[in-house]
Design an enzyme around this catalytic site. Sequence first.
Site, PDB file in Angstrom:
ATOM      1  N   CYS A  86      47.283  33.559  41.017  1.00 42.28           N
ATOM      2  CA  CYS A  86      46.063  34.278  41.379  1.00 42.28           C
ATOM      3  C   CYS A  86      45.925  34.228  42.903  1.00 42.28           C
ATOM      4  CB  CYS A  86      44.850  33.635  40.711  1.00 42.28           C
ATOM      5  SG  CYS A  86      43.265  34.333  41.242  1.00 42.28           S
ATOM      6  N   CYS A  89      42.680  31.998  43.990  1.00 42.00           N
ATOM      7  CA  CYS A  89      42.566  30.543  43.838  1.00 42.00           C
ATOM      8  C   CYS A  89      43.890  29.808  43.667  1.00 42.00           C
ATOM      9  CB  CYS A  89      41.654  30.207  42.662  1.00 42.00           C
ATOM     10  SG  CYS A  89      42.374  30.573  41.046  1.00 42.00           S
ATOM     11  N   CYS A 104      54.808  51.796  34.639  1.00 41.59           N
ATOM     12  CA  CYS A 104      53.408  52.224  34.593  1.00 41.59           C
ATOM     13  C   CYS A 104      52.794  52.257  35.986  1.00 41.59           C
ATOM     14  CB  CYS A 104      52.589  51.309  33.671  1.00 41.59           C
ATOM     15  SG  CYS A 104      52.342  49.647  34.314  1.00 41.59           S
ATOM     16  N   CYS A 135      41.227  35.756  35.897  1.00 40.78           N
ATOM     17  CA  CYS A 135      41.694  34.393  36.127  1.00 40.78           C
ATOM     18  C   CYS A 135      40.658  33.462  35.521  1.00 40.78           C
ATOM     19  CB  CYS A 135      41.841  34.128  37.627  1.00 40.78           C
ATOM     20  SG  CYS A 135      42.253  32.418  38.003  1.00 40.78           S
ATOM     21  N   CYS A 138      38.908  31.104  38.373  1.00 40.76           N
ATOM     22  CA  CYS A 138      37.929  31.587  39.359  1.00 40.76           C
ATOM     23  C   CYS A 138      37.190  32.853  38.929  1.00 40.76           C
ATOM     24  CB  CYS A 138      38.594  31.799  40.715  1.00 40.76           C
ATOM     25  SG  CYS A 138      39.744  33.191  40.792  1.00 40.76           S
ATOM     26  N   HIS A 141      39.223  39.404  38.851  1.00 36.85           N
ATOM     27  CA  HIS A 141      39.849  40.500  38.099  1.00 36.85           C
ATOM     28  C   HIS A 141      41.335  40.561  38.434  1.00 36.85           C
ATOM     29  CE1 HIS A 141      40.419  44.519  36.417  1.00 36.85           C
ATOM     30  NE2 HIS A 141      40.957  44.875  37.564  1.00 36.85           N
ATOM     31  N   HIS A 144      44.596  44.586  33.284  1.00 37.22           N
ATOM     32  CA  HIS A 144      44.278  44.823  31.874  1.00 37.22           C
ATOM     33  C   HIS A 144      45.446  44.429  30.974  1.00 37.22           C
ATOM     34  CE1 HIS A 144      41.195  47.272  33.841  1.00 37.22           C
ATOM     35  NE2 HIS A 144      40.489  47.011  32.757  1.00 37.22           N
ATOM     36  N   ASP A 148      51.105  47.579  24.010  1.00 36.75           N
ATOM     37  CA  ASP A 148      52.180  48.572  23.959  1.00 36.75           C
ATOM     38  C   ASP A 148      53.449  48.111  24.677  1.00 36.75           C
ATOM     39  OD1 ASP A 148      51.420  48.704  26.612  1.00 36.75           O
ATOM     40  OD2 ASP A 148      50.885  50.828  26.577  1.00 36.75           O
ATOM     41  N   ARG A 156      51.515  43.936  27.130  1.00 35.01           N
ATOM     42  CA  ARG A 156      51.780  44.349  28.509  1.00 35.01           C
ATOM     43  C   ARG A 156      50.578  43.949  29.353  1.00 35.01           C
ATOM     44  NH1 ARG A 156      50.582  49.304  31.261  1.00 35.01           N
ATOM     45  NH2 ARG A 156      50.109  50.226  29.249  1.00 35.01           N
ATOM     46  N   CYS A 158      49.152  44.286  32.540  1.00 37.15           N
ATOM     47  CA  CYS A 158      49.279  45.225  33.649  1.00 37.15           C
ATOM     48  C   CYS A 158      48.415  44.678  34.788  1.00 37.15           C
ATOM     49  CB  CYS A 158      48.806  46.598  33.181  1.00 37.15           C
ATOM     50  SG  CYS A 158      49.085  47.903  34.366  1.00 37.15           S
TER      51      CYS A 158
END
Length: 171
Positions: A86, A89, A104, A135, A138, A141, A144, A148, A156, A158
Amino acid sequence: MYQYIIIALLASVFACKPADQKQEEKATAPIIQTAQVDTVGKIEKTEAEWKATLTPEQYHVLREKGTDAPFKGEFTYTKDKGTYKCAACGNPLFTSDMKFESECGWPSFDKELAGDRIKTVTDTSFGMVRTEILCARCGSHLGHLFDDGPTLTGKRYCVNSTSLDFKKEKK
Protein backbone atom coordinates in the site's frame (compact mmCIF):
# COMPACT_ATOMS: atom_id res chain seq x y z
CA MET A 1 -39.92 -4.25 -31.05
CA TYR A 2 -36.89 -5.83 -32.69
CA GLN A 3 -34.52 -3.80 -30.53
CA TYR A 4 -35.97 -5.44 -27.40
CA ILE A 5 -35.46 -8.89 -28.87
CA ILE A 6 -31.86 -8.07 -29.78
CA ILE A 7 -31.21 -6.71 -26.27
CA ALA A 8 -32.72 -9.84 -24.70
CA LEU A 9 -30.60 -12.09 -26.94
CA LEU A 10 -27.43 -10.16 -26.11
CA ALA A 11 -28.22 -10.30 -22.39
CA SER A 12 -28.69 -14.07 -22.56
CA VAL A 13 -25.40 -14.52 -24.44
CA PHE A 14 -23.42 -12.53 -21.87
CA ALA A 15 -25.17 -14.20 -18.93
CA CYS A 16 -24.21 -17.70 -20.11
CA LYS A 17 -20.82 -19.13 -19.28
CA PRO A 18 -19.24 -21.73 -21.52
CA ALA A 19 -18.73 -25.12 -19.90
CA ASP A 20 -15.14 -25.42 -21.00
CA GLN A 21 -12.30 -26.92 -19.03
CA LYS A 22 -11.15 -23.54 -17.68
CA GLN A 23 -14.59 -22.93 -16.14
CA GLU A 24 -14.53 -26.41 -14.60
CA GLU A 25 -11.09 -25.72 -13.14
CA LYS A 26 -12.35 -22.44 -11.62
CA ALA A 27 -15.25 -24.27 -10.03
CA THR A 28 -12.90 -26.66 -8.28
CA ALA A 29 -10.23 -24.06 -7.41
CA PRO A 30 -9.71 -23.33 -3.74
CA ILE A 31 -11.75 -20.37 -2.56
CA ILE A 32 -9.67 -17.45 -1.36
CA GLN A 33 -11.40 -15.91 1.64
CA THR A 34 -11.73 -12.14 1.42
CA ALA A 35 -9.89 -10.56 4.29
CA GLN A 36 -11.64 -8.96 7.23
CA VAL A 37 -10.31 -5.85 8.90
CA ASP A 38 -7.54 -6.57 11.38
CA THR A 39 -7.47 -3.83 13.98
CA VAL A 40 -3.95 -4.78 15.09
CA GLY A 41 -1.54 -2.28 13.55
CA LYS A 42 -4.39 -0.20 12.12
CA ILE A 43 -3.33 3.30 11.02
CA GLU A 44 -5.69 6.19 11.53
CA LYS A 45 -4.87 9.71 10.34
CA THR A 46 -6.92 12.80 9.68
CA GLU A 47 -7.44 13.77 6.06
CA ALA A 48 -5.12 16.74 6.68
CA GLU A 49 -2.39 14.32 7.81
CA TRP A 50 -2.93 12.16 4.71
CA LYS A 51 -2.73 15.25 2.47
CA ALA A 52 0.57 16.20 4.11
CA THR A 53 2.13 12.75 3.53
CA LEU A 54 0.78 11.78 0.09
CA THR A 55 1.32 13.39 -3.31
CA PRO A 56 -1.81 15.07 -4.75
CA GLU A 57 -2.25 12.14 -7.18
CA GLN A 58 -1.88 9.57 -4.38
CA TYR A 59 -4.32 11.49 -2.20
CA HIS A 60 -6.88 11.57 -5.02
CA VAL A 61 -6.65 7.80 -5.69
CA LEU A 62 -6.09 6.49 -2.16
CA ARG A 63 -8.31 8.81 -0.13
CA GLU A 64 -10.85 10.17 -2.65
CA LYS A 65 -11.33 6.85 -4.48
CA GLY A 66 -9.89 8.12 -7.74
CA THR A 67 -8.65 5.98 -10.63
CA ASP A 68 -5.47 5.91 -12.69
CA ALA A 69 -5.76 6.41 -16.42
CA PRO A 70 -5.88 2.94 -18.03
CA PHE A 71 -2.61 1.56 -19.45
CA LYS A 72 -0.62 4.48 -17.98
CA GLY A 73 0.20 3.26 -14.46
CA GLU A 74 3.77 2.65 -13.36
CA PHE A 75 3.14 -1.01 -12.44
CA THR A 76 0.76 -2.05 -15.23
CA TYR A 77 3.49 -3.85 -17.18
CA THR A 78 6.06 -4.50 -14.40
CA LYS A 79 7.49 -8.00 -14.53
CA ASP A 80 10.14 -7.64 -11.81
CA LYS A 81 10.02 -10.00 -8.83
CA GLY A 82 9.04 -8.46 -5.52
CA THR A 83 6.24 -7.30 -3.23
CA TYR A 84 3.52 -4.73 -3.87
CA LYS A 85 2.61 -2.63 -0.83
CA CYS A 86 0.00 0.00 0.00
CA ALA A 87 1.48 3.37 -1.03
CA ALA A 88 -0.15 5.07 1.97
CA CYS A 89 1.01 2.83 4.81
CA GLY A 90 3.42 0.19 3.47
CA ASN A 91 1.11 -2.76 4.19
CA PRO A 92 2.30 -5.70 1.97
CA LEU A 93 -0.63 -6.71 -0.27
CA PHE A 94 0.53 -8.82 -3.23
CA THR A 95 3.63 -10.51 -4.64
CA SER A 96 4.76 -10.51 -8.24
CA ASP A 97 3.85 -14.23 -8.41
CA MET A 98 0.19 -13.23 -7.90
CA LYS A 99 0.28 -10.74 -10.79
CA PHE A 100 -1.00 -11.57 -14.27
CA GLU A 101 -1.60 -9.80 -17.58
CA SER A 102 -5.30 -9.02 -17.74
CA GLU A 103 -5.11 -6.40 -20.50
CA CYS A 104 -7.66 -4.33 -18.57
CA GLY A 105 -5.32 -1.34 -18.20
CA TRP A 106 -4.39 -1.74 -14.54
CA PRO A 107 -2.15 -4.12 -12.57
CA SER A 108 -4.08 -7.33 -11.84
CA PHE A 109 -3.55 -9.97 -9.18
CA ASP A 110 -5.36 -13.29 -8.66
CA LYS A 111 -5.11 -13.36 -4.86
CA GLU A 112 -3.86 -11.31 -1.93
CA LEU A 113 -1.25 -12.05 0.69
CA ALA A 114 -2.62 -13.89 3.72
CA GLY A 115 -3.21 -12.04 6.95
CA ASP A 116 -6.27 -9.85 6.60
CA ARG A 117 -4.51 -7.20 4.52
CA ILE A 118 -7.43 -6.24 2.28
CA LYS A 119 -10.98 -5.24 3.22
CA THR A 120 -13.86 -5.37 0.74
CA VAL A 121 -16.94 -3.15 0.59
CA THR A 122 -19.82 -2.89 -1.86
CA ASP A 123 -19.38 0.03 -4.26
CA THR A 124 -22.55 1.28 -5.97
CA SER A 125 -21.03 4.37 -7.61
CA PHE A 126 -21.59 5.12 -11.29
CA GLY A 127 -24.77 3.02 -11.41
CA MET A 128 -22.86 -0.26 -10.99
CA VAL A 129 -22.48 -2.77 -8.19
CA ARG A 130 -18.83 -3.65 -7.68
CA THR A 131 -16.58 -4.88 -4.89
CA GLU A 132 -14.16 -2.17 -3.80
CA ILE A 133 -10.88 -3.21 -2.20
CA LEU A 134 -9.34 -1.16 0.60
CA CYS A 135 -6.14 -1.51 2.58
CA ALA A 136 -7.30 -3.07 5.85
CA ARG A 137 -4.53 -1.28 7.74
CA CYS A 138 -5.22 2.34 6.69
CA GLY A 139 -8.53 2.19 4.80
CA SER A 140 -7.09 3.55 1.55
CA HIS A 141 -8.78 2.80 -1.79
CA LEU A 142 -6.84 0.29 -3.89
CA GLY A 143 -9.20 -0.63 -6.72
CA HIS A 144 -11.85 -3.30 -7.30
CA LEU A 145 -12.22 -7.07 -7.15
CA PHE A 146 -13.90 -8.97 -9.98
CA ASP A 147 -14.86 -12.63 -10.45
CA ASP A 148 -13.55 -12.84 -14.02
CA GLY A 149 -9.89 -13.75 -13.54
CA PRO A 150 -8.37 -16.34 -15.87
CA THR A 151 -6.43 -18.22 -13.17
CA LEU A 152 -7.65 -21.02 -10.90
CA THR A 153 -8.87 -18.52 -8.28
CA GLY A 154 -11.22 -16.88 -10.80
CA LYS A 155 -10.42 -13.54 -9.12
CA ARG A 156 -9.04 -10.31 -10.57
CA TYR A 157 -7.86 -7.72 -8.09
CA CYS A 158 -7.75 -4.68 -10.39
CA VAL A 159 -5.46 -2.21 -8.61
CA ASN A 160 -4.44 1.38 -9.30
CA SER A 161 -0.65 1.74 -9.73
CA THR A 162 -0.84 4.96 -7.74
CA SER A 163 -2.09 3.03 -4.70
CA LEU A 164 0.96 0.73 -4.78
CA ASP A 165 4.64 0.86 -3.88
CA PHE A 166 6.91 -1.90 -5.13
CA LYS A 167 9.77 -3.50 -3.20
CA LYS A 168 11.97 -5.28 -5.73
CA GLU A 169 13.28 -8.67 -4.66
CA LYS A 170 17.03 -8.79 -4.02
CA LYS A 171 18.93 -11.28 -6.16
